[in-house]
Design a protein around this motif. Structure first.
Motif, PDB file in Angstrom:
ATOM      1  N   GLY A 122      56.614  58.773  87.988  1.00 42.27           N
ATOM      2  CA  GLY A 122      56.136  58.907  86.263  1.00 42.27           C
ATOM      3  C   GLY A 122      57.664  59.797  85.565  1.00 42.27           C
ATOM      4  N   LEU A 123      56.679  59.191  84.429  1.00 41.70           N
ATOM      5  CA  LEU A 123      58.297  59.935  83.916  1.00 41.70           C
ATOM      6  C   LEU A 123      58.273  61.568  83.210  1.00 41.70           C
ATOM      7  CD1 LEU A 123      59.280  57.857  79.970  1.00 41.70           C
ATOM      8  CD2 LEU A 123      59.102  60.336  80.271  1.00 41.70           C
ATOM      9  N   VAL A 124      56.810  61.724  83.136  1.00 42.32           N
ATOM     10  CA  VAL A 124      57.135  63.361  82.795  1.00 42.32           C
ATOM     11  C   VAL A 124      57.464  63.901  84.254  1.00 42.32           C
ATOM     12  CG1 VAL A 124      55.824  65.016  82.302  1.00 42.32           C
ATOM     13  CG2 VAL A 124      54.877  62.994  80.962  1.00 42.32           C
ATOM     14  N   ASP A 125      56.837  63.375  85.558  1.00 42.36           N
ATOM     15  CA  ASP A 125      57.312  64.190  86.865  1.00 42.36           C
ATOM     16  C   ASP A 125      58.488  64.154  86.399  1.00 42.36           C
ATOM     17  OD1 ASP A 125      54.309  64.879  86.878  1.00 42.36           O
ATOM     18  OD2 ASP A 125      54.155  62.701  87.078  1.00 42.36           O
ATOM     19  N   MET A 126      59.185  63.429  86.773  1.00 38.83           N
ATOM     20  CA  MET A 126      60.137  63.008  86.982  1.00 38.83           C
ATOM     21  C   MET A 126      61.498  64.060  85.539  1.00 38.83           C
ATOM     22  SD  MET A 126      60.670  61.367  89.232  1.00 38.83           S
ATOM     23  CE  MET A 126      59.346  62.491  89.654  1.00 38.83           C
ATOM     24  N   GLY A 300      57.131  49.508  87.485  1.00 42.96           N
ATOM     25  CA  GLY A 300      56.608  49.904  85.992  1.00 42.96           C
ATOM     26  C   GLY A 300      55.139  50.568  86.033  1.00 42.96           C
ATOM     27  N   GLY A 301      55.240  51.759  84.722  1.00 43.85           N
ATOM     28  CA  GLY A 301      53.480  52.345  85.062  1.00 43.85           C
ATOM     29  C   GLY A 301      52.373  52.195  85.644  1.00 43.85           C
ATOM     30  N   LEU A 302      51.720  52.486  86.054  1.00 45.43           N
ATOM     31  CA  LEU A 302      50.473  53.078  86.874  1.00 45.43           C
ATOM     32  C   LEU A 302      49.691  51.959  85.861  1.00 45.43           C
ATOM     33  CD1 LEU A 302      48.421  52.628  88.361  1.00 45.43           C
ATOM     34  CD2 LEU A 302      48.102  55.162  87.798  1.00 45.43           C
ATOM     35  N   ALA A 303      49.754  52.664  84.477  1.00 42.06           N
ATOM     36  CA  ALA A 303      48.855  51.442  83.752  1.00 42.06           C
ATOM     37  C   ALA A 303      49.529  50.838  82.570  1.00 42.06           C
ATOM     38  CB  ALA A 303      48.886  52.612  81.464  1.00 42.06           C
ATOM     39  N   GLU A 304      50.861  50.091  83.201  1.00 43.16           N
ATOM     40  CA  GLU A 304      50.774  49.051  82.382  1.00 43.16           C
ATOM     41  C   GLU A 304      51.321  48.013  83.378  1.00 43.16           C
ATOM     42  OE1 GLU A 304      53.145  52.242  79.619  1.00 43.16           O
ATOM     43  OE2 GLU A 304      53.012  52.331  82.068  1.00 43.16           O
ATOM     44  N   MET A 305      51.202  48.278  84.772  1.00 45.53           N
ATOM     45  CA  MET A 305      51.183  47.350  85.456  1.00 45.53           C
ATOM     46  C   MET A 305      49.147  46.857  86.270  1.00 45.53           C
ATOM     47  SD  MET A 305      54.395  46.285  86.617  1.00 45.53           S
ATOM     48  CE  MET A 305      54.208  46.144  85.224  1.00 45.53           C
ATOM     49  N   SER A 306      48.750  47.804  86.082  1.00 48.27           N
ATOM     50  CA  SER A 306      47.836  47.749  85.902  1.00 48.27           C
ATOM     51  C   SER A 306      46.673  47.238  84.901  1.00 48.27           C
ATOM     52  CB  SER A 306      46.546  49.130  86.265  1.00 48.27           C
ATOM     53  OG  SER A 306      47.015  49.944  86.802  1.00 48.27           O
TER      54      SER A 306
END
Length: 345
Positions: A122-126, A300-306
């Motif tokens: 995740g972007l925020v976590d990293m 990719g991101g969780l939301a994007e890939m899902s």
């Protein structure tokens, strides 16, 4: 709070981009079109900007949509997924190791910046973890934004070349708004409201996405509701998501954005190449199509890939679970392993 004019303009451009890509027959047209249009506008320094309050409600809608793909059959299928989830852990080790080497030796990034930029989490976590370890927050944030941008952009051709699956042909059939009855609307809104509250209360990662998804999944597992979200809402979710991704490049010098995009293109290509190799290897032992495996392993991101999986009708529940596991593993591993990195590493 009313929508800022800069985001309204971005959303308008994103909608036009999505409509254009749909008209010319591009795969994932609404997301790719919105992302491309707003990304170009940001690089060209047009007055577009993201809106932090736009993503949470849309994430909640996406979560409820994803939850509708979980039914009684999911538990039976999930029992056969464990080799893929073990393979996912191996993929993360191999892919991250290769990317760290690339970012250190080729892109010449410092140790912590390279480490947290290479982690497909995740972007925020990293960004938060990277800042604690002395990394360059702006570079880490842009590297992850560029990775998501390039994965979504490059996934359709990679999928066609690697698996032969045609994203355009696989696009879900159009479901009109009239397909939802009043009770379906009530259950959808209820899943969003209750799930959002639950996600915050339990402090889930991505609470606006995962909370509504869990409540929606429970409704569908139990047979309480079988609501299916109309295509227009899915298209709107793609536009908002694509617009927010494209706007991440706003307010940053063109030269720096282009440099990050160039560096990220190399690391993204490496990540996708490793994902393709693992997808074919694991397809031999897991009853999931190669295209579904590739979506599950794509960084990719969780939301994007899902949302891509939902739009293309490809193993949605498997893709969602895999990306949730990926994010959890990356956050855990990054926190444990990053202590060896220092600003002078």
């Amino acid at each position: 709070m009313s929508m800022p004019p800069s985001f309204a303009m971005a959303l308008a451009l994103g909608t036009l981009g999505g409509a254009l890509f749909t008209w010319i027959g591009m795969p994932l047209s609404w997301m790719l079109g919105a992302m491309t249009a707003t990304g170009l506008a940001a690089i060209m320094a047009l007055p577009v900007k993201g809106f932090v309050k736009a993503r949470p409600p849309m994430s909640a809608v996406i979560g409820a949509m994803l939850g509708s793909q979980f039914g009684p059959h999911t538990l039976e299928s999930a029992a056969t997924w464990w080799p893929a989830l073990l393979g996912l852990a191996a993929y993360l080790v191999v892919a991250a190791g290769i990317c760290i080497f690339y970012l250190r030796k080729v892109a010449r990034l410092d140790g912590p910046t390279a480490f947290f930029s290479a982690m497909p989490g995740g972007l925020v976590d990293m960004v938060l973890l990277g800042a604690e370890r002395g990394g360059d927050e702006r570079t880490i944030a842009l590297m992850h934004s560029a990775r998501i941008f390039l994965v979504v952009l490059g996934l359709p051709p990679v999928m066609m070349l690697a698996t032969g699956a045609d994203p355009v042909a696989r696009a879900a059939d159009w479901r009109p708004l009239t397909s939802m009855g009043m009770m379906d609307v009530i259950f959808l809104l209820g899943a969003i409201a209750v799930g959002t509250g639950l996600g915050k209360l339990l402090r889930l990662p991505a609470p606006f996405l995962i909370g509504p998804m869990l409540v929606s999944s429970l409704l569908h597992w139990s047979g309480t509701s079988g609501f299916a979200v109309p295509s227009a809402i899915i298209a709107a979710a793609q536009v908002v998501l694509g617009t927010t991704v494209g706007c991440r490049f706003a307010g940053i010098s063109r030269r720096f954005v282009l440099r990050i995009l160039a560096i990220s293109a190399g690391s993204t290509a490496l990540l996708l190449l490793v994902a393709v190799v693992f997808s074919f290897a694991l397809h031999a032992v897991v009853d999931v199509p190669v295209a579904g495996m590739l979506l599950a392993f794509s960084p990719g991101g969780l939301a994007e890939m899902s949302l891509v999986a939902l739009a293309l009708k490809i193993e949605v529940s498997f893709v969602v679970v895999s990306h949730m596991v990926r994010i959890g593993l990356v956050i855990l591993a990054a926190g444990l392993l990053s202590k060896r990195y220092s600003p002078t590493a």
